[in-house]
Design a protein around this motif. Structure first.
Motif, PDB file in Angstrom:
ATOM      1  N   SER A  19       0.849  -1.122   0.187  1.00  0.00           N
ATOM      2  CA  SER A  19       0.547   0.200  -0.124  1.00  0.00           C
ATOM      3  C   SER A  19       0.602   1.469  -0.021  1.00  0.00           C
ATOM      4  N   TRP A  20       0.433   2.215  -0.777  1.00  0.00           N
ATOM      5  CA  TRP A  20       1.626   3.802  -1.117  1.00  0.00           C
ATOM      6  C   TRP A  20       0.906   4.725  -0.894  1.00  0.00           C
ATOM      7  N   LEU A  21       1.402   5.459   0.177  1.00  0.00           N
ATOM      8  CA  LEU A  21       0.356   7.036  -0.287  1.00  0.00           C
ATOM      9  C   LEU A  21       1.249   8.098  -1.041  1.00  0.00           C
ATOM     10  N   SER A  22       0.451   8.357  -2.759  1.00  0.00           N
ATOM     11  CA  SER A  22       1.058   9.538  -2.706  1.00  0.00           C
ATOM     12  C   SER A  22       0.353  10.837  -2.754  1.00  0.00           C
ATOM     13  N   VAL A  23       1.227  11.574  -2.761  1.00  0.00           N
ATOM     14  CA  VAL A  23       1.115  13.660  -1.956  1.00  0.00           C
ATOM     15  C   VAL A  23       1.569  13.914  -3.090  1.00  0.00           C
ATOM     16  N   TYR A  24       1.002  14.780  -3.944  1.00  0.00           N
ATOM     17  CA  TYR A  24       1.260  15.898  -4.378  1.00  0.00           C
ATOM     18  C   TYR A  24       0.589  16.930  -3.923  1.00  0.00           C
ATOM     19  N   TYR A  25       2.534  17.923  -4.728  1.00  0.00           N
ATOM     20  CA  TYR A  25       3.076  19.206  -3.594  1.00  0.00           C
ATOM     21  C   TYR A  25       2.437  21.025  -4.261  1.00  0.00           C
ATOM     22  N   GLY A  26       1.440  20.762  -5.246  1.00  0.00           N
ATOM     23  CA  GLY A  26       1.289  21.575  -5.977  1.00  0.00           C
ATOM     24  C   GLY A  26       1.778  22.285  -7.182  1.00  0.00           C
ATOM     25  N   PRO A  27       1.102  22.548  -8.023  1.00  0.00           N
ATOM     26  CA  PRO A  27       2.161  22.803  -9.626  1.00  0.00           C
ATOM     27  C   PRO A  27       3.439  23.792  -9.074  1.00  0.00           C
ATOM     28  N   GLU A  28       3.390  24.580  -7.982  1.00  0.00           N
ATOM     29  CA  GLU A  28       4.275  25.451  -7.760  1.00  0.00           C
ATOM     30  C   GLU A  28       5.488  24.516  -7.739  1.00  0.00           C
ATOM     31  N   THR A  29       6.107  23.454  -7.462  1.00  0.00           N
ATOM     32  CA  THR A  29       7.063  22.506  -7.317  1.00  0.00           C
ATOM     33  C   THR A  29       6.828  20.935  -8.670  1.00  0.00           C
ATOM     34  N   GLY A  30       5.372  21.165  -8.816  1.00  0.00           N
ATOM     35  CA  GLY A  30       4.970  19.908  -9.860  1.00  0.00           C
ATOM     36  C   GLY A  30       5.691  18.786  -9.612  1.00  0.00           C
ATOM     37  N   MET A  31       5.729  18.413  -7.807  1.00  0.00           N
ATOM     38  CA  MET A  31       6.282  17.155  -7.192  1.00  0.00           C
ATOM     39  C   MET A  31       5.177  16.290  -6.622  1.00  0.00           C
ATOM     40  N   VAL A  32       5.384  15.046  -6.805  1.00  0.00           N
ATOM     41  CA  VAL A  32       4.703  13.671  -6.429  1.00  0.00           C
ATOM     42  C   VAL A  32       5.683  13.011  -5.883  1.00  0.00           C
ATOM     43  N   LYS A  33       5.474  12.396  -4.942  1.00  0.00           N
ATOM     44  CA  LYS A  33       5.899  11.552  -3.967  1.00  0.00           C
ATOM     45  C   LYS A  33       5.353  10.090  -3.606  1.00  0.00           C
ATOM     46  N   SER A  34       6.456   9.253  -3.540  1.00  0.00           N
ATOM     47  CA  SER A  34       5.327   8.015  -3.169  1.00  0.00           C
ATOM     48  C   SER A  34       5.880   6.987  -2.222  1.00  0.00           C
ATOM     49  N   PHE A  35       4.848   7.225  -1.148  1.00  0.00           N
ATOM     50  CA  PHE A  35       5.939   6.555   0.537  1.00  0.00           C
ATOM     51  C   PHE A  35       5.074   4.943   0.785  1.00  0.00           C
ATOM     52  N   PRO A  36       5.799   3.632   0.757  1.00  0.00           N
ATOM     53  CA  PRO A  36       4.787   2.775   1.319  1.00  0.00           C
ATOM     54  C   PRO A  36       4.979   2.829   2.662  1.00  0.00           C
ATOM     55  N   PHE A  37       3.312   2.544   3.045  1.00  0.00           N
ATOM     56  CA  PHE A  37       3.665   2.748   4.503  1.00  0.00           C
ATOM     57  C   PHE A  37       3.317   0.552   4.709  1.00  0.00           C
ATOM     58  N   ALA A  38       2.590   0.298   3.960  1.00  0.00           N
ATOM     59  CA  ALA A  38       2.433  -1.423   4.415  1.00  0.00           C
ATOM     60  C   ALA A  38       2.453  -2.717   2.976  1.00  0.00           C
ATOM     61  N   SER A  39       3.240  -3.728   3.316  1.00  0.00           N
ATOM     62  CA  SER A  39       3.776  -4.775   2.919  1.00  0.00           C
ATOM     63  C   SER A  39       2.570  -5.028   2.545  1.00  0.00           C
ATOM     64  N   SER A  40       2.202  -5.483   1.733  1.00  0.00           N
ATOM     65  CA  SER A  40       1.235  -6.784   1.140  1.00  0.00           C
ATOM     66  C   SER A  40       2.454  -8.019   1.706  1.00  0.00           C
ATOM     67  N   ALA A  41       3.633  -7.941   2.390  1.00  0.00           N
ATOM     68  CA  ALA A  41       3.828  -9.691   2.255  1.00  0.00           C
ATOM     69  C   ALA A  41       3.603  -9.405   4.204  1.00  0.00           C
ATOM     70  N   ASP A  42       2.614  -8.253   4.459  1.00  0.00           N
ATOM     71  CA  ASP A  42       2.629  -7.807   6.220  1.00  0.00           C
ATOM     72  C   ASP A  42       1.583  -8.931   6.534  1.00  0.00           C
ATOM     73  N   PHE A  43       0.562  -9.076   5.017  1.00  0.00           N
ATOM     74  CA  PHE A  43      -0.983 -10.177   5.338  1.00  0.00           C
ATOM     75  C   PHE A  43      -0.348 -11.443   4.265  1.00  0.00           C
TER      76      PHE A  43
END
Length: 408
Positions: free
Chosen positions: A295-319
């Motif tokens: 599972s991933w959280l993706s955060v868009y930081y707006g048009p000024e930076t034009g950046m989106v970062k994705s962070f894994p917060f739960a591995s499928s292996a955990d389930f």
């Protein structure tokens, strides 16, 4: 079909009737306490058709809610006011020949006083499908006549088309979206409280796609916000997620988030507006989604930076692996963090994740008699996640819950 201007932004990820109201005072403390709690629980007894239906959606309706669902023969709905008082269940019997239905609130005299129902039925040739709309007063008064078809889908009887409906920000329009048979592009329309199309149908044009999936509506920056997944023409690439904010004048601003890994997969996403807390920056989008890795959280930081970062917060292996990881069922903002709802096999759990994808230990389990539930739907607003689900206590027995969860 008329076309509307589309301002497109594309960014790539830099990292892979009766009810009982129960007020829940105090935090459900324990070894797995994550600072979240159930603030209110509304119980609808399982004695009406809507209560135990699996195909149910919860939408905000001003300060209250509406629960809508279908059993294939009728569309059912119940209004719940700001105090948690559950109204009388209403129903609109589907006309003969209808094989799929869709629904959303609109307004005639006030926001949300009408249910707009989309009816998908065979065209006269027997193989294509036609989409029509009908307006049914939310108080159960007689519905208006069904309107003329607004679009058709080739071979839509054997291959049901992708169609979705949702409410607008003001509550005065219902939004409808589908993939146009002729152009292959997603298409939208505004429907007023009389069941009439007042804007559109109009295309949301973009890059060519191998397919479209996950068409739906959510809260956003404009009167209508439509989100969907676009499959790549080049199979070496991954799908991307698009969010289209649409004004009643037909202006469309489309955000394309490339977050899937090359050649990877991507589930349907749940998105939410969050406050970047950078000066006077306006709200932007964050979303949660899954692939085979987790599972991933993706955060868009707006048009000024034009950046989106994705962070894994739960591995499928955990389930136990990709085939066993539970689906995501909702997301809400709680200050500078997010609450993420997992629909595990025998429990609904609210997890707490910060903006860098770090999970706070513990989880909040939502109420259930014996962990047998279905039809989870959620609606979010800042500092609140409201979920509804059928909570079974036996064969064809149980209740429907509407649960407000908060995190501090």
């Amino acid at each position: 079909m008329p076309r509307r201007r589309s301002d497109r932004l594309t960014f790539a990820a830099v990292a892979a009737g009766v009810g009982a109201v129960v007020a829940m005072a105090g935090c459900q403390a324990g070894s797995d306490d994550n600072g979240c709690q159930v603030r209110r629980q509304i119980v609808i007894p399982g004695t009406t058709p809507l209560a135990l239906l699996p195909d149910v959606r919860i939408d905000r309706n001003g300060a209250g809610y509406v629960i809508l669902g279908t059993d294939g023969t009728a569309v059912h709905w119940t209004l719940i006011d700001a105090n948690g008082v559950v109204g009388t269940e209403q129903a609109y019997p589907l006309p003969t020949g209808t094989f799929r239905s869709f629904f959303a609130l609109a307004g005639v005299d006030a926001p949300g006083d009408t249910v707009i129902i989309g009816l998908l039925a065979p065209a006269p040739n027997g193989t294509d499908a036609e989409l029509s709309f009908v307006a049914a007063p939310a108080d159960g008064s007689p519905a208006m006549p069904v309107g003329a078809p607004v679009t058709s889908f080739g071979a839509g009887v054997t291959t049901p088309p992708l169609v979705a409906m949702g409410a607008s920000a003001s509550g005065m329009y219902a939004g409808a979206a589908w993939v146009d048979s002729a152009s292959g592009f997603p298409t939208y329309a505004f429907i007023d409280g009389q069941g009439q199309v007042v804007v559109g149908p109009a295309l949301i044009e973009g890059d060519a796609a191998s397919s479209y999936n996950c068409l739906g509506f959510s809260s956003g920056k404009q009167e209508l916000t439509i989100s969907y997944q676009r499959g790549p023409i080049d199979p070496r690439l991954g799908p991307n997620w698009l969010i289209a904010d649409i004004n009643p004048d037909g202006g469309v601003s489309t955000l394309s988030l490339n977050v899937a890994q090359l050649g990877g997969t991507m589930s349907c996403a749940h998105s939410v507006l969050y406050d970047p807390m950078v000066g006077s920056a306006p709200p932007e989008y964050a979303m949660v989604w899954q692939d085979t890795s987790g599972s991933w959280l993706s955060v868009y930081y707006g048009p000024e930076t034009g950046m989106v970062k994705s962070f894994p917060f739960a591995s499928s292996a955990d389930f136990g692996g990709p085939d066993l990881q539970p689906p995501l069922a909702g997301i809400a903002t709680f200050g500078s963090e997010f609450g993420v709802l997992f629909a595990r096999p025998h429990s609904l759990e609210l997890w707490r994740v910060d903006r860098a994808g770090n999970r706070r230990s513990g989880s909040l389990p939502l109420p259930s008699v014996q962990g047998d539930f279905s039809g989870v739907s959620s609606a979010s607003s800042p500092g609140l996640l409201t979920s509804t689900y059928a909570d079974f206590t036996g064969a064809s027995m149980g209740r429907r819950l509407i649960v407000d969860a908060v995190c501090y």
